[in-house]
Structure formats: C-alpha cells, structure tokens
Design an enzyme around this catalytic site. Structure first.
Site, PDB file in Angstrom:
ATOM      1  N   HIS A  20       0.821  -1.208   0.000  1.00  0.00           N
ATOM      2  CA  HIS A  20       0.000   0.000   0.000  1.00  0.00           C
ATOM      3  C   HIS A  20       0.862   1.267   0.000  1.00  0.00           C
ATOM      4  O   HIS A  20       0.636   2.184  -0.775  1.00  0.00           O
ATOM      5  CB  HIS A  20      -0.920   0.022   1.225  1.00  0.00           C
ATOM      6  CG  HIS A  20      -2.180  -0.742   1.023  1.00  0.00           C
ATOM      7  ND1 HIS A  20      -3.407  -0.149   0.873  1.00  0.00           N
ATOM      8  CD2 HIS A  20      -2.405  -2.073   0.914  1.00  0.00           C
ATOM      9  CE1 HIS A  20      -4.336  -1.071   0.699  1.00  0.00           C
ATOM     10  NE2 HIS A  20      -3.752  -2.251   0.721  1.00  0.00           N
ATOM     11  N   ASP A 117      -4.387   6.967   1.802  1.00  0.00           N
ATOM     12  CA  ASP A 117      -4.875   5.691   1.315  1.00  0.00           C
ATOM     13  C   ASP A 117      -6.397   5.736   1.437  1.00  0.00           C
ATOM     14  O   ASP A 117      -6.927   6.218   2.446  1.00  0.00           O
ATOM     15  CB  ASP A 117      -4.298   4.557   2.193  1.00  0.00           C
ATOM     16  CG  ASP A 117      -4.491   3.189   1.551  1.00  0.00           C
ATOM     17  OD1 ASP A 117      -5.652   2.783   1.347  1.00  0.00           O
ATOM     18  OD2 ASP A 117      -3.483   2.530   1.254  1.00  0.00           O
TER      19      ASP A 117
HETATM   20  C1  U2F Z   1      -1.710  -6.239  -0.787  1.00  0.00           C
HETATM   21  O1  U2F Z   1      -0.661  -6.701  -1.572  1.00  0.00           O
HETATM   22  P1  U2F Z   1       0.543  -7.754  -1.563  1.00  0.00           P
HETATM   23  O2  U2F Z   1       1.762  -7.107  -1.138  1.00  0.00           O
HETATM   24  O3  U2F Z   1       0.244  -9.040  -0.896  1.00  0.00           O
HETATM   25  O4  U2F Z   1       0.576  -8.144  -3.125  1.00  0.00           O
HETATM   26  P2  U2F Z   1       0.691  -7.288  -4.457  1.00  0.00           P
HETATM   27  O5  U2F Z   1      -0.340  -6.235  -4.550  1.00  0.00           O
HETATM   28  O6  U2F Z   1       0.711  -8.299  -5.526  1.00  0.00           O
HETATM   29  O7  U2F Z   1       2.101  -6.597  -4.349  1.00  0.00           O
HETATM   30  C2  U2F Z   1       3.284  -7.289  -4.195  1.00  0.00           C
HETATM   31  C3  U2F Z   1       4.388  -6.359  -4.667  1.00  0.00           C
HETATM   32  O8  U2F Z   1       5.649  -6.829  -4.165  1.00  0.00           O
HETATM   33  C4  U2F Z   1       6.562  -6.931  -5.226  1.00  0.00           C
HETATM   34  C5  U2F Z   1       5.732  -7.105  -6.464  1.00  0.00           C
HETATM   35  C6  U2F Z   1       4.501  -6.274  -6.172  1.00  0.00           C
HETATM   36  O9  U2F Z   1       4.717  -4.928  -6.567  1.00  0.00           O
HETATM   37  O10 U2F Z   1       6.461  -6.692  -7.598  1.00  0.00           O
HETATM   38  N1  U2F Z   1       7.457  -8.077  -5.048  1.00  0.00           N
HETATM   39  C7  U2F Z   1       8.747  -7.960  -5.424  1.00  0.00           C
HETATM   40  O11 U2F Z   1       9.181  -6.922  -5.944  1.00  0.00           O
HETATM   41  N2  U2F Z   1       9.593  -9.026  -5.246  1.00  0.00           N
HETATM   42  C8  U2F Z   1       9.167 -10.194  -4.708  1.00  0.00           C
HETATM   43  O12 U2F Z   1       9.991 -11.097  -4.579  1.00  0.00           O
HETATM   44  C9  U2F Z   1       7.813 -10.317  -4.325  1.00  0.00           C
HETATM   45  C10 U2F Z   1       6.978  -9.237  -4.514  1.00  0.00           C
HETATM   46  C11 U2F Z   1      -2.901  -7.158  -0.743  1.00  0.00           C
HETATM   47  F1  U2F Z   1      -2.526  -8.386  -0.275  1.00  0.00           F
HETATM   48  C12 U2F Z   1      -3.548  -7.296  -2.103  1.00  0.00           C
HETATM   49  O13 U2F Z   1      -4.677  -8.118  -2.025  1.00  0.00           O
HETATM   50  C13 U2F Z   1      -3.933  -5.930  -2.636  1.00  0.00           C
HETATM   51  O14 U2F Z   1      -4.450  -6.057  -3.943  1.00  0.00           O
HETATM   52  C14 U2F Z   1      -2.694  -5.047  -2.643  1.00  0.00           C
HETATM   53  C15 U2F Z   1      -2.987  -3.652  -3.151  1.00  0.00           C
HETATM   54  O15 U2F Z   1      -3.913  -2.999  -2.345  1.00  0.00           O
HETATM   55  O16 U2F Z   1      -2.117  -4.992  -1.352  1.00  0.00           O
END
Ligand code: U2F
Length: 450
Positions: A20, A117
C-alpha cells in the site's frame, strides 16, 4: 525538506501493510516532480517508512514522519501477518491525529491538503476540520472499489451469508463473479475484522473526497471505470504507477542472468506477494507439480525453503529451479523467458503480469484476491484459477500445461499482450493515465490553500 519556503504543505497518510505505502509514495513522488514548490509529509509507521523510502536517494520535498503502530509494549511478531494490522487499525484515527498535530508544531507549517490511502474513511472528517481538500488513493483495482462502493446494493441482492455460488448479477458486468469471490465482510466472513470494518466505512465516505486516484488504467475494466466515473466527482485512473516511473532494480540474487539462459515463455515464476505464505500441504503440492512437470522455475519464497519444502525437492530440482528470498518482480515478468506467473492475485502482481504480458495461475488468499482471480479468469480471460481455489498437485500440473503448452495458453498470451500495449499507451504523453494525472496536479494547484 524546505518547509519554510514551501508554497504548500501536503500531509500524506499511508496504510503501512501489504503493498500500500509503496504505490502511494510512487504517486507522491510523481506529484512532487510536477509541483516543485510543494512539500509533502509522508506519515506511516516507522517500520513501513524504513522499508518504503529509498535508502540511497534523498527525496528533496518528501519527508517521512512516523505514526504510532498501536503495538503493545514489548510485542513480538509470532508469524500471523494479520495481528499487527489489527493493533494498528485499533489505534486509528487517534495515532494520525496526534501525528498531524506534532507535524504542524514541528514544521510550523499548516496543512493545505490531505492525501491518504482510500482505506482511511476518517480522512473526510480530518479534512473538514482542517478545511482542506481530501484526495484518496485506491491501491487495488476499480472492480474491487466498485464492490465497496456498492456494498449495500450487493447485500440486498445476495443477502447476508447467502449461497456462495450465487452470481452477482445485480449488475451485468458482475454476472461472472459469484458471492464466494467477494472480499470478507461484504456478505459473509468476519464483518468486524479490522480491514473489512475500515472498508465498510470507506464506501459511504468516498463521495466526500475531492478526487479518488487509482493504480489502474481506463482500458482495463472500462465499463466498471465508467460506472465509477459517473458516480464520483473525480475517479482518476493514473497507473500503472511502475510503468510511469521506473525504480532502481535490485537483482542481488542474479535472477535476470538466470532467466536470460532460458527459452522464450518457458519459465514458471512463483510469488505470493509480500504478506502470505501458502500452507505446508499446498507448498508440497506445488513443488511436486513443478517436479513432475519438469519445468524450470523461479520462486520468490517468503520463509525458509529448506524447512518448508518437501525433503529432497531442492536437491532434485537444483538444475531446474532457483529460489530467492526477494526478486525484482516487474523485471522478471518483463523477461521474455517467463511463461506463467503463479500468484496470489494481489493487485500490483496482476498489473505487473499485464505489463509483462504473462498469463497467470491464481491462488487467492484474502481481500480483493478472489475477486481479482475470477476477473482475470472469467472476465479478461488471461489466467486460470484452481479447482477448489487451492493448490493441488494435479490441478496445478493441468493449469501449468494448459498455459505453457496449449492453444488455450497462446490465446491467453495474446489477450494479455493486448492489455500490455494498452497499459503502455495509457502512461505515454496524452494517454489516459497521463491526462488524468495532469488533472490531479491541477486539482492540487487549484483547490489546496495557497
Ligand atoms: C496487498 O498486496 P501484496 O503485497 O500481498 O501483493 P501485491 O499487490 O501483488 O504486491 C506485491 C508487490 O511486491 C513486489 C511485487 C509487487 O509490486 O512486484 N514483489 C517484489 O518486488 N519481489 C518479490 O519477490 C515479491 C513481490 C494485498 F494483499 C492485495 O490483495 C492488494 O491487492 C494489494 C494492493 O492494495 O495490497
């Protein structure tokens, strides 16, 4: 940051969990580049600020401030990722109110505008009290936002704790989505859980925002975007952020060199985002599916692979696979050798898969992830969910084969390739996201105090 000579002071309130704060800071950096005289105070928890702000670069007009995390004295993290979120949400909005007072006292500069946010419904009240405009950033997809804006209608339509397979045909655009795909706390699940409770209040307060920005682009889910545009003052898709602004690549583990040694669209890339690790039996099933399919894989693994993966798996697949604790995901998905992305369906991951043109296999866990999964599979047609919604050996083998080796997979690649181009066009000069961004800058220049 030069508070004394700043033309405006904008306070930014971040949600310090999941992915976020990162997209929020990205947007703020773009705004800062476009508005040189403006100074931004970025409020998040200490831990979130430490991991979100770049270590090797000073941002001239963006200063981090720490807000209380609400954790009890001596708290130690035991592995449940939802626990710190619960404590933090309990501390809202008092922790932010205190931090804002401290911020104004310390900098001697009143606040001219609030950017938060979109989770923070209470920002509408703070903005009223300060007599300033409120701009909200929704970090997930437009479709999930619509669900929260229409929660009352959906509850009337499907009822509380109604049949899981009931279609959301309250609106044609949602008829492929079923009740069970909704985030917790809309029609079932724990309505009082911290994030669902925040989102429940978000829906009604969003009409008080001067503008709502979203990390998406208008051609993706266009009908839903148009519904939102007609319903809210300013619903501005300004993403995908990481296409609009490049970030430095950290490839400490040599993922990109490794990928370059592989054939086009042949590698399975696996990551379940920043929060979640699947349960042990699913990790085992995924490992077995990879091994039996004899596919090259790159796995960004949260935790300890030696302890958590089946005995012998790492040794047996050492020539085929690479496991790393963190990977430059966007660059990986953009690499020609990646053929499929096994993901939890977090919004940033979905966008990055589109940017890379890589079809997905989705195993959702919480929040918007089930909705994203169903949308990717049944509305957009460039990915597959798993039978029963969880990872089994056979289900995963079938999905991997379908995407990597069948005509169906090729069709998905073509479909996601079309979106890849549309996403790029959106952020180019005169593209819809670029134009919407200009509108956002204009709003800041015209509605915020001078
Ligand atoms: C929450 O998000 P998360 O962090 O669980 O998951 P993503 O929205 O997919 O974001 C993961 C980010 O971490 C990065 C990847 C994404 O930008 O490129 N990343 C990385 O650079 N290297 C890695 O080895 C692993 C990940 C939530 F859980 C979701 O349901 C929501 O949709 C989101 C947005 O509100 O937030």
């Amino acid at each position: 940051a030069n508070y004394k000579n700043a033309s405006k002071h904008i306070a930014v309130l971040a949600f310090p969990f999941g992915t976020h704060a990162v997209p929020l800071l990205r947007m703020v950096r773009q705004l800062s580049d476009a508005s040189p005289g403006v100074v931004f105070s970025f409020l998040s928890t200490e831990q979130s600020n430490n991991s979100t702000f770049p270590k090797d670069e000073k941002l001239d007009n963006i200063k981090p401030f720490h807000v209380g995390d609400g954790l009890p004295e001596g708290y130690s993290f035991k592995g449940n990722p939802h626990e710190p979120v619960e404590y933090f949400v309990k501390a809202l909005p008092g922790n932010f109110r205190e931090a804002i007072d401290a911020l104004v006292a310390e900098t001697g500069k009143r606040i001219d505008c609030l950017i938060t946010d979109a989770f923070y419904w209470f920002a509408a009240d703070i903005a009223d009290e300060l007599n300033v405009p409120w701009l909200a950033l929704w970090t997930a997809g437009p479709r999930a936002f619509f669900i929260h804006a229409e929660t009352d209608v959906i509850r009337r339509h499907v009822g509380i704790n109604g049949p899981p397979d009931k279609a959301l045909d309250f609106h044609q655009e949602f008829s492929a989505i079923s009740n069970a795909d909704l985030p917790d706390g809309i029609t079932s699940g724990n309505f009082d859980a911290p994030v669902p409770a925040l989102l429940d209040k978000m829906g009604p307060s969003m009409s008080r925002a001067t503008a709502i920005a979203a990390n998406s682009y208008e051609d993706l889910d266009n009908t839903v975007v148009n519904l939102l545009k007609s319903r809210f003052n300013m619903f501005l898709n300004i993403g995908p952020f990481n296409l609009a602004s490049g970030s430095p690549i950290d490839d400490t583990h040599g993922c990109l060199d490794w990928l370059n040694k592989h054939n086009q669209a042949s590698v399975v890339y696996i990551s379940f985002g920043s929060v979640i690790s699947p349960p042990p039996h699913e990790l085992a099933a995924l490992s077995e599916a990879l091994e039996e399919s004899d596919l090259p894989y790159l796995w960004s693994f949260r935790g300890n692979p030696e302890k958590q993966l089946p005995p012998g798996f790492l040794e047996r697949t050492s020539s085929k696979g690479k496991i790393v604790p963190w990977a430059p995901q966007l660059k990986i998905l953009e690499n020609q050798s990646v053929g499929v992305f096994v993901t939890h369906g977090g919004w940033n991951s979905v966008l990055e898969s589109i940017i890379g043109g890589v079809p997905m296999i989705l195993r959702p866990f919480f929040g918007d992830q089930r909705l994203n999964t169903r949308t990717v599979e049944s509305v957009w047609g460039f990915g597959l969910g798993l039978e029963g919604g969880t990872i089994t050996k056979e289900g995963t083998k079938k999905a991997l084969n379908s995407i990597l080796s069948t005509e169906e997979g090729n069709k998905m690649r073509l479909k996601i390739g079309v979106q890849k181009e549309l996403a790029r066009k959106a952020v180019q000069p005169n593209g819809s996201s670029a134009e919407n961004f200009k509108t956002l800058v204009k709003i800041i220049n015209t509605t915020c105090h001078q």
